[in-house]
Enzyme design. Structure first.
Site, PDB file in Angstrom:
ATOM      1  N   SER A 150      91.414   2.022  18.928  1.00  0.00           N
ATOM      2  CA  SER A 150      90.314   2.527  19.747  1.00  0.00           C
ATOM      3  C   SER A 150      90.829   3.347  20.912  1.00  0.00           C
ATOM      4  O   SER A 150      90.043   3.983  21.603  1.00  0.00           O
ATOM      5  CB  SER A 150      89.448   1.369  20.247  1.00  0.00           C
ATOM      6  OG  SER A 150      90.249   0.337  20.745  1.00  0.00           O
ATOM      7  N   HIS A 175      88.143   5.403  12.984  1.00  0.00           N
ATOM      8  CA  HIS A 175      87.660   4.452  13.989  1.00  0.00           C
ATOM      9  C   HIS A 175      86.239   3.991  13.682  1.00  0.00           C
ATOM     10  O   HIS A 175      85.301   4.781  13.774  1.00  0.00           O
ATOM     11  CB  HIS A 175      87.745   5.119  15.380  1.00  0.00           C
ATOM     12  CG  HIS A 175      87.393   4.207  16.501  1.00  0.00           C
ATOM     13  ND1 HIS A 175      86.695   4.614  17.599  1.00  0.00           N
ATOM     14  CD2 HIS A 175      87.644   2.894  16.685  1.00  0.00           C
ATOM     15  CE1 HIS A 175      86.526   3.581  18.419  1.00  0.00           C
ATOM     16  NE2 HIS A 175      87.092   2.534  17.888  1.00  0.00           N
ATOM     17  N   GLU A 212      84.512   7.519  13.168  1.00  0.00           N
ATOM     18  CA  GLU A 212      85.180   8.720  13.692  1.00  0.00           C
ATOM     19  C   GLU A 212      86.432   8.972  12.863  1.00  0.00           C
ATOM     20  O   GLU A 212      87.221   8.047  12.633  1.00  0.00           O
ATOM     21  CB  GLU A 212      85.589   8.511  15.157  1.00  0.00           C
ATOM     22  CG  GLU A 212      84.442   8.463  16.129  1.00  0.00           C
ATOM     23  CD  GLU A 212      84.889   8.145  17.555  1.00  0.00           C
ATOM     24  OE1 GLU A 212      84.395   8.800  18.483  1.00  0.00           O
ATOM     25  OE2 GLU A 212      85.730   7.250  17.750  1.00  0.00           O
ATOM     26  N   ASN A 262      84.405   6.357  22.572  1.00  0.00           N
ATOM     27  CA  ASN A 262      84.948   5.522  23.646  1.00  0.00           C
ATOM     28  C   ASN A 262      85.217   6.309  24.928  1.00  0.00           C
ATOM     29  O   ASN A 262      85.225   5.750  26.014  1.00  0.00           O
ATOM     30  CB  ASN A 262      86.223   4.804  23.192  1.00  0.00           C
ATOM     31  CG  ASN A 262      85.892   3.555  22.386  1.00  0.00           C
ATOM     32  OD1 ASN A 262      84.745   3.120  22.356  1.00  0.00           O
ATOM     33  ND2 ASN A 262      86.882   2.985  21.732  1.00  0.00           N
TER      34      ASN A 262
HETATM   35  N1  3HC Z   1      76.653  -8.789   8.283  1.00  0.00           N
HETATM   36  C1  3HC Z   1      75.456  -8.705   7.660  1.00  0.00           C
HETATM   37  N2  3HC Z   1      74.293  -8.704   8.308  1.00  0.00           N
HETATM   38  C2  3HC Z   1      74.321  -8.831   9.641  1.00  0.00           C
HETATM   39  C3  3HC Z   1      75.523  -8.953  10.374  1.00  0.00           C
HETATM   40  C4  3HC Z   1      76.736  -8.925   9.630  1.00  0.00           C
HETATM   41  N3  3HC Z   1      77.934  -9.011  10.206  1.00  0.00           N
HETATM   42  N4  3HC Z   1      75.220  -9.077  11.679  1.00  0.00           N
HETATM   43  C5  3HC Z   1      73.881  -9.034  11.768  1.00  0.00           C
HETATM   44  N5  3HC Z   1      73.339  -8.891  10.541  1.00  0.00           N
HETATM   45  C6  3HC Z   1      71.935  -8.741  10.206  1.00  0.00           C
HETATM   46  C7  3HC Z   1      71.044  -9.797  10.853  1.00  0.00           C
HETATM   47  O1  3HC Z   1      70.914 -10.924  10.017  1.00  0.00           O
HETATM   48  C8  3HC Z   1      69.724  -9.038  11.005  1.00  0.00           C
HETATM   49  O2  3HC Z   1      69.007  -8.978   9.798  1.00  0.00           O
HETATM   50  P1  3HC Z   1      67.384  -8.763   9.803  1.00  0.00           P
HETATM   51  O3  3HC Z   1      67.104  -7.504  10.581  1.00  0.00           O
HETATM   52  O4  3HC Z   1      67.062  -8.636   8.357  1.00  0.00           O
HETATM   53  O5  3HC Z   1      66.847 -10.013  10.464  1.00  0.00           O
HETATM   54  C9  3HC Z   1      70.151  -7.625  11.263  1.00  0.00           C
HETATM   55  O6  3HC Z   1      71.472  -7.510  10.742  1.00  0.00           O
HETATM   56  C10 3HC Z   1      70.158  -7.302  12.716  1.00  0.00           C
HETATM   57  O7  3HC Z   1      70.873  -8.332  13.405  1.00  0.00           O
HETATM   58  P2  3HC Z   1      70.360  -8.985  14.761  1.00  0.00           P
HETATM   59  O8  3HC Z   1      69.132  -9.782  14.612  1.00  0.00           O
HETATM   60  O9  3HC Z   1      71.549  -9.632  15.407  1.00  0.00           O
HETATM   61  O10 3HC Z   1      69.850  -7.698  15.393  1.00  0.00           O
HETATM   62  P3  3HC Z   1      69.794  -6.775  16.539  1.00  0.00           P
HETATM   63  O11 3HC Z   1      68.573  -6.005  16.229  1.00  0.00           O
HETATM   64  O12 3HC Z   1      69.949  -7.492  17.824  1.00  0.00           O
HETATM   65  O13 3HC Z   1      71.038  -5.781  16.292  1.00  0.00           O
HETATM   66  C11 3HC Z   1      73.159  -4.929  16.834  1.00  0.00           C
HETATM   67  C12 3HC Z   1      72.349  -6.178  16.531  1.00  0.00           C
HETATM   68  C13 3HC Z   1      73.205  -4.005  15.601  1.00  0.00           C
HETATM   69  C14 3HC Z   1      74.564  -5.420  17.152  1.00  0.00           C
HETATM   70  C15 3HC Z   1      72.477  -4.149  18.010  1.00  0.00           C
HETATM   71  O14 3HC Z   1      72.267  -5.009  19.093  1.00  0.00           O
HETATM   72  C16 3HC Z   1      73.305  -2.979  18.466  1.00  0.00           C
HETATM   73  O15 3HC Z   1      73.270  -1.903  17.902  1.00  0.00           O
HETATM   74  N6  3HC Z   1      74.095  -3.184  19.547  1.00  0.00           N
HETATM   75  C17 3HC Z   1      75.026  -2.181  20.047  1.00  0.00           C
HETATM   76  C18 3HC Z   1      76.304  -2.279  19.257  1.00  0.00           C
HETATM   77  C19 3HC Z   1      77.296  -1.225  19.637  1.00  0.00           C
HETATM   78  O16 3HC Z   1      77.057  -0.376  20.484  1.00  0.00           O
HETATM   79  N7  3HC Z   1      78.458  -1.266  18.990  1.00  0.00           N
HETATM   80  C20 3HC Z   1      79.542  -0.368  19.280  1.00  0.00           C
HETATM   81  C21 3HC Z   1      80.511  -1.055  20.172  1.00  0.00           C
HETATM   82  S1  3HC Z   1      81.824  -0.003  20.646  1.00  0.00           S
HETATM   83  C22 3HC Z   1      82.993  -0.202  19.466  1.00  0.00           C
HETATM   84  O17 3HC Z   1      82.859  -0.954  18.528  1.00  0.00           O
HETATM   85  C23 3HC Z   1      84.215   0.615  19.625  1.00  0.00           C
HETATM   86  C24 3HC Z   1      85.433  -0.200  19.998  1.00  0.00           C
HETATM   87  O18 3HC Z   1      86.563   0.624  19.873  1.00  0.00           O
HETATM   88  C25 3HC Z   1      85.371  -0.737  21.413  1.00  0.00           C
END
Ligand code: 3HC
Length: 290
Positions: A119, A140, A152, A190
């Site tokens: 990252s 990424h 990415e 990032n």
């Molecule tokens: N596998 C399968 N299904 C999954 C899962 C997984 N690992 N995790 C969650 N689900 C399913 C849930 O069961 C749920 O199903 P449903 O809609 O049928 O009930 C659905 O996916 C959504 O899960 P949540 O109920 O937990 O739902 P949210 O609506 O709260 O969404 C999220 C969760 C997608 C994480 C959302 O909050 C989000 O987009 N958050 C921001 C995440 C983000 O910005 N990530 C990037 C981080 S930066 C990065 O990674 C870079 C690094 O280098 C730092």
């Protein structure tokens, strides 16, 4: 090259997600971990995620079984030698990554493309260490890999255009929308996200607003699914601090990259966010408590 056989080195949170989406897309995946126990833990995470998709009706049960059958684990790097693509997802330590790629460079067939999911580190140094910088890219993914639609693809200074294109096509094959980025600090996402998360910590430190109000502001005012403090907890305070520290070491005169005292203190106290059960928020698994 149509990437069919994929190696994934490291089966933590990100590695298991990458292995899963590749296997779901029909690739044969060999996952390397340092011990069989760690591999087992990663595979349990994959099986849990597949079960969740089946339960939600998003994946037929027989497709989940076929996905599992396409996943193999190993503790021997030599088992990756026939892979078309090897994705590195080990700890964020540049020396460890360079050592790994030097070894893979000797073991893998000459066509194998190497990719790092780093990252924050420059692709160029790892590419040179691999001995085949022209077949090296950054790839990424975003957390949680199973749900986030972006990947990415980072072009190193020496990456061949057809290597970049094959990797981009692989990103699309695993269901992501690939974007191309240069080998600059933080690439695209990032570079924007980490300063945003960090500025939110500085706001808390200065007492500008409570962390909950900062999150409510960005969730309701800008439509972000998680406010910056919640997302910081989700990604990990330690991960974010290590990204900032790496950039600060390389660009000491850029004030944007200087880690805040509050962030350092919380990491020192083990308040790492979701992974330790407590950061700014209290966590129960993937959810904020209360
Ligand atoms: N596998 C399968 N299904 C999954 C899962 C997984 N690992 N995790 C969650 N689900 C399913 C849930 O069961 C749920 O199903 P449903 O809609 O049928 O009930 C659905 O996916 C959504 O899960 P949540 O109920 O937990 O739902 P949210 O609506 O709260 O969404 C999220 C969760 C997608 C994480 C959302 O909050 C989000 O987009 N958050 C921001 C995440 C983000 O910005 N990530 C990037 C981080 S930066 C990065 O990674 C870079 C690094 O280098 C730092």
């Amino acid at each position: 090259m149509d990437i069919q056989k994929v190696g994934v080195v490291g089966c933590g949170l990100m590695g298991s997600g990458i292995a899963q989406v590749a296997a779901m897309a029909g690739c044969h995946v060999v996952v390397h971990e340092v011990t069989a126990e760690l591999a087992q833990k990663g595979f349990a995470r994959i099986h849990g995620s597949l079960a969740k998709l089946v339960e939600k009706g998003k994946l037929p049960a027989d497709a989940a079984e076929a996905t599992k059958a396409r996943l193999k684990s190993t503790t021997q790097l030599a088992d990756l030698k026939e892979c078309d693509l090897v994705v590195e997802v080990i700890v964020e330590n540049l020396d460890a990554k360079k050592k790994l790629f030097a070894e893979l460079g000797k073991l893998c067939k000459k066509e194998t493309i190497f990719a790092s999911n780093t990252s924050s580190f420059p692709i160029g140094e790892m590419a040179d260490a691999s001995g085949r910088p022209e077949r090296f890219v950054g790839l990424h993914f975003f957390n949680p890999v199973q749900l986030m639609k972006l990947v990415e693809v980072i072009r190193g200074a020496k990456s061949l255009p057809d290597v970049v294109e094959s990797t981009r096509a692989f990103g699309a094959k695993v269901g992501k929308s690939p974007i191309l980025a240069k080998d600059t600090p933080g690439f695209v996402v990032n570079r924007l996200l980490v300063p945003l998360l960090h500025e939110a910590v500085l706001m808390v430190e200065r007492g500008d607003a409570t962390f909950r109000d900062i999150d409510t502001g960005m969730e309701l005012g800008c439509g972000h699914p998680m406010g910056p403090i919640k997302l910081l907890d989700y990604v990990g305070l330690d991960t974010t601090l290590s990204i900032l520290e790496g950039w600060h070491a390389r660009f000491p005169n850029d004030p944007l990259f200087k880690p805040s005292a509050l962030l350092k203190q919380m990491v020192k106290e083990g308040k790492l966010g979701r992974k330790s059960g407590k950061g700014f928020y209290e966590w129960e698994g993937d959810k904020v408590k209360g």
